[in-house]
Design an enzyme around this catalytic site. Structure first.
Site, PDB file in Angstrom:
ATOM      1  CG  HIS A  82      -2.066   0.982   1.044  1.00 25.67           C
ATOM      2  ND1 HIS A  82      -3.210   0.675   0.349  1.00 25.67           N
ATOM      3  CD2 HIS A  82      -2.214   2.266   1.445  1.00 25.67           C
ATOM      4  CE1 HIS A  82      -4.018   1.718   0.341  1.00 25.67           C
ATOM      5  NE2 HIS A  82      -3.438   2.703   1.004  1.00 25.67           N
ATOM      6  CG  ASP A 161     -10.516   3.796   5.263  1.00 19.61           C
ATOM      7  OD1 ASP A 161      -9.997   4.859   5.658  1.00 19.61           O
ATOM      8  OD2 ASP A 161     -10.273   3.305   4.155  1.00 19.61           O
ATOM      9  NE  ARG A 168      -8.184  11.269   6.518  1.00 19.74           N
ATOM     10  CZ  ARG A 168      -7.355  10.334   6.018  1.00 19.74           C
ATOM     11  NH1 ARG A 168      -7.801   9.125   5.734  1.00 19.74           N
ATOM     12  NH2 ARG A 168      -6.102  10.596   5.822  1.00 19.74           N
ATOM     13  CB  SER A 183      -7.066   5.725   6.360  1.00 20.00           C
ATOM     14  OG  SER A 183      -7.353   5.446   5.020  1.00 20.00           O
ATOM     15  CE  LYS A 187      -7.580   1.930   2.096  1.00 25.67           C
ATOM     16  NZ  LYS A 187      -7.855   3.168   2.796  1.00 25.67           N
TER      17      LYS A 187
HETATM   18  N1  URA Z   1      -4.136   6.076   1.544  1.00 25.96           N
HETATM   19  C1  URA Z   1      -5.140   5.608   2.320  1.00 25.96           C
HETATM   20  O1  URA Z   1      -5.627   4.498   2.137  1.00 25.96           O
HETATM   21  N2  URA Z   1      -5.575   6.379   3.306  1.00 25.96           N
HETATM   22  C2  URA Z   1      -5.056   7.593   3.557  1.00 25.96           C
HETATM   23  O2  URA Z   1      -5.498   8.227   4.465  1.00 25.96           O
HETATM   24  C3  URA Z   1      -4.011   8.073   2.745  1.00 25.96           C
HETATM   25  C4  URA Z   1      -3.558   7.281   1.739  1.00 25.96           C
END
Ligand code: URA
Length: 442
Positions: A82, A161, A168, A183, A187
């Site tokens: 990620h 989220d 956000r 966040s 996930k």
């Molecule tokens: N990627 C995400 O999944 N969440 C964030 O808050 C920022 C980048």
């Protein structure tokens, strides 16, 4: 419990309890707390911060706001990657098929564009027919059969989220390390992985500008992962300039395919180096190679023998996409007009501000300005130069692909303002700034 009291406590820099944090997450997910109140709390958190415990509680509340998948019945070590978000960052599209072609199981649940940064789901949806909204049964089935599945958060996965991420994005509350950590980790931990490789961006186009802040964010996420018995490592990588040469959804699919086909370009070496490194870390974490060097060799082989590209075609087909587009790139969405941004003087490119280019990309339609904005998949930017490139007076630095003169006019100052040129040679910046191995926590 009164939500207003929680809000006022954080506004006044108080420390929230686990009960207050879960009250917020449960109430917001269920629709009892309205967007305007949640926005106010997000801004209070953004300004006054959360400590490590508050961040872990927030992550846990968000994780358990939905289903936590168990993929134990699917063979192999499940690894994901990620990124904290960047401009031109299409590494997921490159590394997911590479790793799956090499036998690592990749259950990838990605997000949409956020602020000035792009999102994997929006990029995948630029492929006609590609469905990122598979239900969990199809997700498992696809993963079992192809070793890879690329979807968005279903309504069952970290629903808190999903709502907060969108809120956000439009309330200026993205760039906070606790909110980002919660966040991402909520996930990722919900998707049933054993290990996670993080790409934490640093620089003027990243949510964390300074290397130290990016490192703190990375260590925080490694700590959260470790507390939940997951293997997590992180690369801190440069996001002062966009990654690679293409920015915008269909354009990023095109560049990913070029990388998967091994088509080199001197301005794309950052994208290739980072994609290979992330993939190699994932392959080691997935126990498919005994060392990082061995894994890097395997990555190169998967490009050279075409198996990574074939895996990408397979997953596109599996998820309903038209795989003919991958052989004939002209079938992908494209913009109707192009214009060049030329160098005002000769010299060396000193800056190609990712933030301005990302903002410009959003203004021409590649990203969202409001919750319900519709993405234009064909628009974007192609960079002809990168930091360190020699440029002659009047030579094209970037090419804008657009569909609306009005939107282009709004974005023009972002594109022009992104470029600065030095008379003296400028070194090509490193893309990988630091590697944090598992166990390098806060
Ligand atoms: N990627 C995400 O999944 N969440 C964030 O808050 C920022 C980048």
């Amino acid at each position: 419990m009164q939500f207003l009291e929680i809000l006022e406590k954080k506004r006044d820099s108080g420390r929230l309890s686990i009960a207050e944090i879960s009250f917020f997450i449960e109430g917001y997910t269920a629709g009892r707390i309205p967007d305007y109140q949640a926005s106010a709390l997000l801004m209070a958190i953004f300004l006054n911060g959360l400590d490590t415990d508050e961040t872990v509680w927030l992550t846990e509340s968000m994780l358990y706001s939905g289903l936590v998948l168990d993929l134990g019945d699917i063979a192999g070590i499940k690894v994901d990657k990620h990124s904290t978000g960047g401009v031109g960052d299409k590494t997921s599209l490159v590394i997911a098929p590479i790793c799956a072609a090499l036998g690592v199981t990749i259950p990838m649940i990605s997000g949409r564009g956020l602020g000035h940064t792009g999102g994997t789901l929006d990029k995948l949806e630029a492929i006609p027919g590609f469905d990122v909204n598979l239900d969990l049964d199809r997700y498992r089935d696809t993963l079992r059969r192809t070793g890879l599945c690329l979807i968005g958060q279903t309504k069952e996965i970290a629903p808190a989220d999903k709502k907060l991420y969108a809120l956000r994005d439009v309330t200026g509350t993205v760039a906070n390390r606790s909110l980002i950590s919660a966040s991402i980790m909520s996930k990722k931990l919900a998707e049933g992985i054993d290990g996670l490789v993080l790409d934490v961006k640093a620089g003027r186009g990243a949510f964390m500008e300074r290397l130290e802040d990016a490192e703190t964010l990375a260590r925080l996420m490694i700590s959260i992962g470790n507390r939940m018995n997951k293997r997590v490592s992180a690369l801190i990588t440069d996001m002062n300039q966009p990654l690679g040469t293409h920015i915008g959804n269909a354009l990023e699919v095109i560049e990913s395919i070029l990388v998967l086909k091994g088509e080199s370009d001197p301005h794309r070496t950052d994208l290739v180096e980072l994609s290979y490194a992330l993939a190699a870390h994932m392959i080691v974490m997935g126990d498919r190679a005994g060392s990082y060097e061995e894994a890097l060799g395997m990555v190169q082989q998967s490009i050279d023998n075409g198996s990574a590209f074939e895996k990408f075609k397979e997953i596109v087909r599996e998820q309903g996409g038209e795989d003919t587009c991958l052989d004939d790139l002209s079938l992908l969405p494209s913009a109707t007009m192009t214009c060049l941004i030329n160098a005002a003087e000769g010299g060396y490119i000193d800056s190609l501000a990712a933030l301005s280019i990302g903002r410009g990309a959003v203004l021409i339609g590649a990203g969202r300005q409001t919750l319900d904005s519709v993405i234009d998949p064909g628009v974007g930017i192609i960079l002809n130069k990168k930091i360190g490139s020699r440029v002659e007076p009047g030579e094209a630095v970037m090419e804008i692909h657009y569909n609306s003169e009005e939107k282009l006019a709004e974005a023009m100052s972002q594109f022009e303002g992104a470029i600065s040129i030095s008379k003296d040679p400028v070194p090509i910046p490193d893309v990988i700034l630091k590697v944090l191995d598992e166990g390098e926590t806060t």
